[in-house]
Design a protein around this motif. Structure first.
Motif, short mmCIF file in Angstrom:
data_model
loop_
_atom_site.label_atom_id
_atom_site.label_comp_id
_atom_site.label_asym_id
_atom_site.label_seq_id
_atom_site.Cartn_x
_atom_site.Cartn_y
_atom_site.Cartn_z
N LEU A 1 -12.41 -10.91 -3.40
CA LEU A 1 -11.61 -10.73 -2.01
C LEU A 1 -10.31 -10.15 -2.43
O LEU A 1 -9.64 -10.64 -3.45
CB LEU A 1 -11.40 -11.84 -1.19
CG LEU A 1 -10.71 -11.63 0.21
CD1 LEU A 1 -11.24 -10.79 1.27
CD2 LEU A 1 -10.30 -13.01 0.78
N ASP A 2 -9.88 -8.86 -1.87
CA ASP A 2 -8.54 -8.40 -2.19
C ASP A 2 -7.98 -7.94 -0.93
O ASP A 2 -8.78 -7.73 0.01
CB ASP A 2 -8.48 -7.59 -3.42
CG ASP A 2 -9.42 -6.35 -3.22
OD1 ASP A 2 -9.42 -5.64 -2.25
OD2 ASP A 2 -10.46 -6.24 -4.05
N ALA A 3 -6.67 -7.39 -1.00
CA ALA A 3 -6.03 -6.84 0.31
C ALA A 3 -7.03 -5.85 0.84
O ALA A 3 -6.89 -5.28 1.89
CB ALA A 3 -4.92 -6.49 0.00
N GLY A 4 -7.79 -4.85 -0.15
CA GLY A 4 -8.45 -3.69 0.26
C GLY A 4 -9.55 -4.00 1.23
O GLY A 4 -10.19 -3.13 1.66
N LYS A 5 -10.03 -5.32 1.19
CA LYS A 5 -11.26 -5.73 1.93
C LYS A 5 -11.03 -6.28 3.29
O LYS A 5 -11.83 -6.90 3.77
CB LYS A 5 -12.28 -6.53 1.11
CG LYS A 5 -12.64 -5.92 -0.24
CD LYS A 5 -13.37 -7.10 -0.94
CE LYS A 5 -14.04 -6.20 -2.41
NZ LYS A 5 -14.90 -6.86 -3.01
N VAL A 6 -9.75 -6.69 3.57
CA VAL A 6 -9.51 -7.31 4.97
C VAL A 6 -8.46 -6.46 5.76
O VAL A 6 -7.90 -5.56 5.50
CB VAL A 6 -8.74 -8.51 4.53
CG1 VAL A 6 -9.50 -9.56 3.55
CG2 VAL A 6 -7.28 -8.16 3.93
N GLY A 7 -8.51 -6.83 7.11
CA GLY A 7 -7.59 -6.09 8.05
C GLY A 7 -8.12 -4.66 8.31
O GLY A 7 -9.20 -4.36 8.14
N PHE A 8 -7.14 -3.92 8.89
CA PHE A 8 -7.45 -2.81 9.50
C PHE A 8 -8.18 -1.77 8.17
O PHE A 8 -8.84 -1.29 8.52
CB PHE A 8 -6.25 -2.04 10.13
CG PHE A 8 -6.68 -0.83 10.68
CD1 PHE A 8 -7.19 -0.54 12.01
CD2 PHE A 8 -6.29 0.64 10.21
CE1 PHE A 8 -7.76 0.59 12.45
CE2 PHE A 8 -6.56 1.76 10.71
CZ PHE A 8 -7.34 1.77 11.84
#
Length: 266
Positions: A214-221
């Motif tokens: 999990l990293d920031a590129g896999k969550v949110g918009f």
């Protein structure tokens, strides 16, 4: 047995408005409630806990206000509530949501059974439950209308698919999604409501979940491959009718022709 129930706080769909320009639901336009299918999931978990020694943990991904939904879950029989909340999660589609929830479940730790509603009334996709199971690499069963038996090793369920009912035995750990036919959710007692008011809701944030998967590129918009380009609300269909007051024979002839056209009669 350790049971996790996935909960979502959804807007009141009878009052909510849609932002057609942004392609999203305007969640501030209406009040919120627990997704009705998730109440069935919670009731199923509580019923299992009444038969065998179990801990029921309600888990929700959402804004800080979702704490109230988790407290209601405790009032309805859950032992604890965990809120997965971070501004980085905003705009997540079903894949990003499933990625976050599966990571949160790993963070929570030991579990035997995960129960979710078959779908949510605001999204209506039915994807999150099975996707969470796939990310966790555990078996799953969908559209469960009855739990016949459950122990620490397996769960026996009835699954309604098309016009058939299938009896399935699933080894634990596993995930199931349930329909509204599985039970009637109980109402919380006054005693449990008072207990829930004092309950502490645990918070899991993005930094608590960062690992190799999990990293920031896999969550949110930004981590959501699904993009809504346009929302159209179809016009309300109105019934068509004709009134014949004088020429009855013409009315009969037209009605017969309509029946033939629609193949109601040969």
């Amino acid at each position: 047995m350790n049971i996790i129930v996935l909960i979502k706080q959804v807007p009141d769909m009878e009052k909510v408005k849609f932002d057609s320009e942004r392609g999203v639901v305007d969640r501030k336009s209406a009040g919120t409630e627990i997704n009705p299918f998730d109440l069935n999931a919670l009731e199923a978990a509580v019923q299992i806990s009444e038969k065998i020694d179990s801990t029921v943990t309600a888990v929700s991904m959402g804004p800080p206000s979702a704490k109230e939904a988790l407290k209601e879950c405790i009032a309805r029989g859950a032992n604890r509530g965990v809120l997965v909340s971070d501004v980085k999660f905003g705009g997540s589609d079903t894949k990003a949501t499933s990625t976050i929830l599966s990571s949160a479940i790993k963070k929570i730790g030991d579990y035997d059974l995960i129960i979710a509603g078959e779908k949510t009334v605001d999204g209506d996709t039915g994807q999150v439950g099975p996707e969470v199971a796939e990310f966790l690499n555990i078996p799953h069963g969908s559209y469960i209308s009855k739990i016949q038996d459950a122990d620490g090793n397996e769960i026996k369920v009835c699954s309604e698919i098309w016009e058939g009912t299938y009896l399935k035995s699933i080894k634990l750990p596993a995930l199931i999604t349930v329909t509204k036919d599985i039970n009637v959710p109980r109402l919380p007692s006054f005693k449990n409501k008072m207990k829930a008011r004092k309950a502490e809701i645990e918070i899991i944030k993005f930094e608590d979940l960062v690992d190799e998967s999990l990293d920031a590129g896999k969550v949110g918009f930004n981590g959501s491959p699904t993009k809504v380009k346009k929302i159209e609300v179809p016009p309300i269909a109105k019934r068509e009718g004709k009134i014949y007051r004088e020429n009855v024979s013409q009315a009969i002839e037209e009605i017969v022709n309509i029946f033939k056209e629609k193949k109601v009669v040969d």
